[in-house]
Design an enzyme around this catalytic site. Structure first.
Site, PDB file in Angstrom:
ATOM      1  N   HIS A  88     -16.562  45.764 -27.095  1.00 51.25           N
ATOM      2  CA  HIS A  88     -15.068  45.104 -26.438  1.00 51.25           C
ATOM      3  C   HIS A  88     -15.275  44.828 -25.017  1.00 51.25           C
ATOM      4  O   HIS A  88     -14.283  44.908 -24.116  1.00 51.25           O
ATOM      5  CB  HIS A  88     -14.009  46.345 -26.542  1.00 51.25           C
ATOM      6  CG  HIS A  88     -12.609  45.873 -26.757  1.00 51.25           C
ATOM      7  ND1 HIS A  88     -11.931  46.117 -27.357  1.00 51.25           N
ATOM      8  CD2 HIS A  88     -12.215  44.630 -25.953  1.00 51.25           C
ATOM      9  CE1 HIS A  88     -10.487  45.610 -27.234  1.00 51.25           C
ATOM     10  NE2 HIS A  88     -10.915  44.422 -26.400  1.00 51.25           N
ATOM     11  N   ARG A 104      -9.274  41.554 -32.516  1.00 46.97           N
ATOM     12  CA  ARG A 104      -8.747  42.942 -32.776  1.00 46.97           C
ATOM     13  C   ARG A 104      -9.518  43.689 -33.773  1.00 46.97           C
ATOM     14  O   ARG A 104      -9.875  43.014 -35.034  1.00 46.97           O
ATOM     15  CB  ARG A 104      -7.266  42.950 -33.176  1.00 46.97           C
ATOM     16  CG  ARG A 104      -6.384  42.417 -31.949  1.00 46.97           C
ATOM     17  CD  ARG A 104      -6.334  43.621 -30.943  1.00 46.97           C
ATOM     18  NE  ARG A 104      -5.394  43.284 -29.681  1.00 46.97           N
ATOM     19  CZ  ARG A 104      -5.826  42.549 -28.781  1.00 46.97           C
ATOM     20  NH1 ARG A 104      -6.992  42.228 -28.584  1.00 46.97           N
ATOM     21  NH2 ARG A 104      -4.816  42.435 -27.814  1.00 46.97           N
ATOM     22  N   GLU A 147     -11.646  52.720 -31.022  1.00 52.04           N
ATOM     23  CA  GLU A 147     -12.389  52.470 -29.799  1.00 52.04           C
ATOM     24  C   GLU A 147     -12.093  53.286 -28.654  1.00 52.04           C
ATOM     25  O   GLU A 147     -10.919  53.546 -28.399  1.00 52.04           O
ATOM     26  CB  GLU A 147     -12.112  50.896 -29.142  1.00 52.04           C
ATOM     27  CG  GLU A 147     -12.504  49.884 -30.268  1.00 52.04           C
ATOM     28  CD  GLU A 147     -11.984  48.594 -29.774  1.00 52.04           C
ATOM     29  OE1 GLU A 147     -12.309  47.662 -30.318  1.00 52.04           O
ATOM     30  OE2 GLU A 147     -11.114  48.305 -29.005  1.00 52.04           O
TER      31      GLU A 147
END
Length: 311
Positions: A287, A237, A266
């Site tokens: 990601h 995270r 993000e």
């Protein structure tokens, strides 16, 4: 069951949603949903599926017919869980779908940093190998993983997957206790306080959720406690690490390198300290550690099983 999927495109267009559709009976799919569209689109549905769309108290208050929220991911940061509970809405998520994929990505980051893969590739493409006075280039120090110590903070499904693969490279394993977590032995590995762990590790890999206790868990103080050649990996995270402190530490040689698949924002539309082009031995991926087709299909299949338990 009358269901709506607010951001179906987040799973990609190469997965089969029919397992969920078979359970739901009726499902409306939206590729994406803006914050302004949420309330209108969930009205009249008893089941809402989301990945990253935020559901707040106002949404639960405005839609009394809503009974279930299925998050097609692990993290629940986008759901007001207290409001859901107050309105008797069941919130479910998906776990244990990405062990192989995320562990593979984590090891790829470790290996690329340890071997200085990106730096040597850049050197070759820039013509430096062709200008070498001998047969090879040795400008960037290479870390041999065998015998090195891997510290893992977050020994759940993903952390365990990374440990399994790191052992195949001959690494020694030590677990770190998150703030407030008990120490002791777990699966034969010592779990020690973070302050004791940091000076010992050659590689530190984070696999825990972002909470008030873990936010900025690794900051300037903690980075200074690590070995100057140590590597820091975060495929968990954004927000677990103080990004500006890490950028400064890499520039100053406080630690040896870092590999990140997550950032605090993000996508990083407003920039990020880790996206500067002058930071040495840093790899940032978008990601994507979770995003193999196999893992995304498992998310669908597990979500369908979760929903079927309510029918």
């Amino acid at each position: 069951m009358k269901a709506v999927f607010l951001d179906a495109d987040t799973l990609g267009n190469d997965v089969d949603l029919s397992p969920i559709e078979a359970v739901a009976g009726e499902m409306v799919k939206h590729p994406r949903t803006s914050p302004e569209q949420v309330q209108e689109r969930i009205r009249g549905f008893d089941t809402v599926l989301v990945n990253k769309v935020v559901l707040s108290r106002e949404h639960f208050e405005a839609c009394p017919e809503l009974k279930t929220v299925a998050v097609v991911a692990t993290g629940l940061n986008n759901i007001d869980k207290d409001a859901a509970k107050d309105h008797s809405v069941t919130v479910m998520n998906v776990t244990n779908y990405g062990r192989s994929t995320v562990a593979q990505h984590t090891m790829a980051l470790i290996l690329a940093l340890a071997t200085r893969l990106v730096d040597y590739d850049k050197d070759v493409r820039a013509g430096r190998w062709g200008q070498s006075s001998m047969f090879c280039l040795m400008d960037h120090p290479i870390m041999e993983l065998e015998g090195r110590t891997l510290g893992v903070v977050g020994y759940g499904d993903l952390g365990q997957g990374v440990v399994e693969r790191a052992k195949a490279f001959g690494m020694n394993i030590v677990l770190g206790a998150r703030p407030g977590q008990a120490t002791g032995e777990v699966d034969g590995y010592p779990r020690i306080p973070l302050d004791e762990l940091l000076p010992k590790v050659d590689v530190l890999s984070l696999h825990c959720l972002l909470t008030d206790d873990t936010r900025n868990m690794i900051g300037a103080r903690e980075l200074k406690m690590m070995k100057t050649e140590a590597l820091l990996i975060n495929t968990s995270r954004g927000g677990l690490v103080d990004e500006q402190a890490l950028a400064d530490a890499l520039r100053g040689g406080t630690i040896g390198g870092a590999g990140f698949d997550v950032l605090t924002e993000e996508p990083p539309r407003n920039g990020n300290a880790l996206l500067a082009d002058d930071i040495p031995n840093l790899i940032v991926t978008p990601h994507s550690a979770w995003a193999s087709r196999e893992a995304r299909q498992r998310i669908v299949d597990i979500t369908a099983r979760n929903l079927s338990s309510l029918v």
